[in-house]
Design an enzyme around this catalytic site. Structure first.
Site, PDB file in Angstrom:
ATOM      1  N   ASN A  10       0.861  -1.182   0.000  1.00 62.45           N
ATOM      2  CA  ASN A  10       0.000   0.000   0.000  1.00 62.45           C
ATOM      3  C   ASN A  10       0.900   1.235   0.000  1.00 62.45           C
ATOM      4  O   ASN A  10       1.493   1.571   1.017  1.00 62.45           O
ATOM      5  CB  ASN A  10      -0.891  -0.032   1.260  1.00 62.45           C
ATOM      6  CG  ASN A  10      -1.709   1.235   1.428  1.00 62.45           C
ATOM      7  OD1 ASN A  10      -1.812   2.054   0.501  1.00 62.45           O
ATOM      8  ND2 ASN A  10      -2.299   1.405   2.594  1.00 62.45           N
ATOM      9  N   LYS A  12       0.112   4.257  -0.257  1.00 61.35           N
ATOM     10  CA  LYS A  12      -0.544   5.431   0.356  1.00 61.35           C
ATOM     11  C   LYS A  12      -0.321   6.672  -0.522  1.00 61.35           C
ATOM     12  O   LYS A  12      -0.283   6.552  -1.727  1.00 61.35           O
ATOM     13  CB  LYS A  12      -0.029   5.635   1.781  1.00 61.35           C
ATOM     14  CG  LYS A  12      -0.088   4.362   2.618  1.00 61.35           C
ATOM     15  CD  LYS A  12       0.091   4.615   4.070  1.00 61.35           C
ATOM     16  CE  LYS A  12       0.140   3.292   4.796  1.00 61.35           C
ATOM     17  NZ  LYS A  12       0.116   3.417   6.229  1.00 61.35           N
ATOM     18  N   HIS A  96      -9.444   0.931   4.687  1.00 63.61           N
ATOM     19  CA  HIS A  96      -8.184   1.092   5.416  1.00 63.61           C
ATOM     20  C   HIS A  96      -8.420   1.987   6.630  1.00 63.61           C
ATOM     21  O   HIS A  96      -9.226   2.910   6.585  1.00 63.61           O
ATOM     22  CB  HIS A  96      -7.129   1.709   4.490  1.00 63.61           C
ATOM     23  CG  HIS A  96      -5.753   1.673   5.080  1.00 63.61           C
ATOM     24  ND1 HIS A  96      -5.321   2.598   5.998  1.00 63.61           N
ATOM     25  CD2 HIS A  96      -4.731   0.796   4.904  1.00 63.61           C
ATOM     26  CE1 HIS A  96      -4.085   2.285   6.357  1.00 63.61           C
ATOM     27  NE2 HIS A  96      -3.700   1.211   5.704  1.00 63.61           N
ATOM     28  N   GLU A  98      -6.818   4.324   7.841  1.00 60.69           N
ATOM     29  CA  GLU A  98      -6.618   5.764   7.613  1.00 60.69           C
ATOM     30  C   GLU A  98      -7.851   6.372   6.960  1.00 60.69           C
ATOM     31  O   GLU A  98      -8.179   7.533   7.204  1.00 60.69           O
ATOM     32  CB  GLU A  98      -5.350   5.994   6.772  1.00 60.69           C
ATOM     33  CG  GLU A  98      -4.099   5.761   7.608  1.00 60.69           C
ATOM     34  CD  GLU A  98      -2.896   5.263   6.844  1.00 60.69           C
ATOM     35  OE1 GLU A  98      -2.875   5.341   5.606  1.00 60.69           O
ATOM     36  OE2 GLU A  98      -1.952   4.773   7.508  1.00 60.69           O
ATOM     37  N   GLU A 168      -5.466  -5.371  10.427  1.00 54.37           N
ATOM     38  CA  GLU A 168      -4.449  -4.352  10.654  1.00 54.37           C
ATOM     39  C   GLU A 168      -4.748  -3.614  11.958  1.00 54.37           C
ATOM     40  O   GLU A 168      -5.539  -2.650  11.958  1.00 54.37           O
ATOM     41  CB  GLU A 168      -4.454  -3.339   9.512  1.00 54.37           C
ATOM     42  CG  GLU A 168      -4.182  -3.926   8.154  1.00 54.37           C
ATOM     43  CD  GLU A 168      -3.572  -2.892   7.218  1.00 54.37           C
ATOM     44  OE1 GLU A 168      -2.455  -3.118   6.772  1.00 54.37           O
ATOM     45  OE2 GLU A 168      -4.199  -1.854   6.979  1.00 54.37           O
ATOM     46  N   GLY A 174       2.242   1.987  10.780  1.00 51.92           N
ATOM     47  CA  GLY A 174       3.153   3.117  10.648  1.00 51.92           C
ATOM     48  C   GLY A 174       3.811   3.530  11.956  1.00 51.92           C
ATOM     49  O   GLY A 174       4.411   4.593  12.047  1.00 51.92           O
ATOM     50  N   SER A 214       3.301  -2.481  10.284  1.00 48.88           N
ATOM     51  CA  SER A 214       4.767  -2.475  10.445  1.00 48.88           C
ATOM     52  C   SER A 214       5.422  -3.802  10.073  1.00 48.88           C
ATOM     53  O   SER A 214       6.376  -4.243  10.723  1.00 48.88           O
ATOM     54  CB  SER A 214       5.147  -2.059  11.876  1.00 48.88           C
ATOM     55  OG  SER A 214       4.660  -0.760  12.144  1.00 48.88           O
TER      56      SER A 214
HETATM   57  C1  PEP Z   1      -0.791  -0.135   5.928  1.00 44.26           C
HETATM   58  O1  PEP Z   1      -0.847   1.002   5.579  1.00 44.26           O
HETATM   59  O2  PEP Z   1      -1.669  -0.914   5.546  1.00 44.26           O
HETATM   60  C2  PEP Z   1       0.304  -0.558   6.806  1.00 44.26           C
HETATM   61  C3  PEP Z   1       0.245  -1.742   7.333  1.00 44.26           C
HETATM   62  O3  PEP Z   1       1.330   0.331   7.008  1.00 44.26           O
HETATM   63  P1  PEP Z   1       2.735   0.027   7.745  1.00 44.26           P
HETATM   64  O4  PEP Z   1       3.282  -1.239   7.146  1.00 44.26           O
HETATM   65  O5  PEP Z   1       3.599   1.215   7.439  1.00 44.26           O
HETATM   66  O6  PEP Z   1       2.460  -0.121   9.201  1.00 44.26           O
END
Ligand code: PEP
Length: 257
Positions: A10, A12, A96, A98, A168, A174, A214
């Site tokens: 992703n 973003k 997601h 976000e 997630e 992040g 992460s």
């Molecule tokens: C994501 O945006 O779906 C995500 C898991 O980000 P990160 O790997 O940076 O935590």
């Protein structure tokens, strides 16, 4: 395990078109010879066509990061399923955290987007996950189960075959904090049981359940080694070809084992 590991990146709101071209090319080169692991790249809308030129004759799939439920019209800033498809996407990320946190996405809008995406022939990665506060209040399973039921309401068995669910935990996105493999496995197993209840056991066994939060080369093997973790949705670590390709190589080794 008979489920193929699926690694999605992703991107973003990152990468200009020239940077996207470079990153996609590097990933393509570094993952040459990978054929047991499914790979999906989800660049921003502006870079979909550019990245499509790089991946169109490969096994790498392309995905959007959101989709609107209307087909066309006066919806400034939105994008339709047909537009995504015409830019080369076969997948779309929906719900997601976000989007839920900053753009007012709810279980209801996630469901509307999902039904439209599937009706239009896109496959979807549906994201669910609890906040830190919810985890600390022991609400993880309630929240995740409400999100899963809300997102998947009204789906037929046939439509469900085109859905990947990504767990997630919001506190791990992040932040550099990863759920322990045991924490992730526990929620994944619960989601799989829920899918058996909503649909049937066969569907729950086929479902690809990604972990996100992460994920990086250092923790990918342990996470992907869990029984109910069938892939990863990768944010930060997919923006560098080396780390994304390394995660894919780790998945490939596990797929072959
Ligand atoms: C994501 O945006 O779906 C995500 C898991 O980000 P990160 O790997 O940076 O935590």
């Amino acid at each position: 395990m008979d489920r193929k590991i699926v690694i999605a990146g992703n991107w973003k709101m990152n990468k200009s078109n020239s940077d996207a071209l470079q990153l996609a090319n590097q990933i393509k080169i570094k993952t040459t010879g990978i054929n047991h692991t499914a790979v999906i790249m989800c660049p921003p809308f502006t870079a979909l066509s550019v990245v499509n030129e790089v991946v169109k004759n490969t096994s790498i799939d392309l995905g959007g990061q959101n989709v609107f439920w209307e087909k066309e019209g006066a919806y400034t800033g939105e994008i339709s399923a047909e537009m995504l498809k015409s830019a080369g996407a076969s997948y779309v990320i929906i719900g997601h955290s976000e989007r839920r946190q900053y753009f007012g996405e709810t279980d209801e809008t996630v469901n509307k987007r999902l039904l439209t995406a599937l009706d239009s022939g896109l496959k979807a990665i549906v994201c669910v996950g609890e906040t830190l506060e919810q985890r600390e209040n022991n609400e993880t399973m309630n929240v995740v189960s409400r999100q899963v039921k809300g997102a998947l309401g009204g789906l037929t068995d046939a439509q469900m075959q085109d859905v990947i669910v990504a767990y997630e935990p919001v506190w791990a996105i992040g932040t550099g904090k990863t759920a322990t493999p045991e924490q992730a496995q526990e929620v994944h197993a619960a989601i799989r049981n829920l899918i058996a209840d909503i649909f049937n056991t066969e569907m729950s066994k086929k479902l690809v359940l990604q972990y996100g939060g992460s994920v990086k080369p250092e923790n990918a093997e342990e996470l992907l080694g869990q029984d109910d973790i069938d892939g990863a949705l990768v944010g930060g670590a997919c923006l560098k070809a080396d780390s994304f390709a390394e995660i894919i190589r780790i998945a490939e080794r596990l797929n072959r084992a």
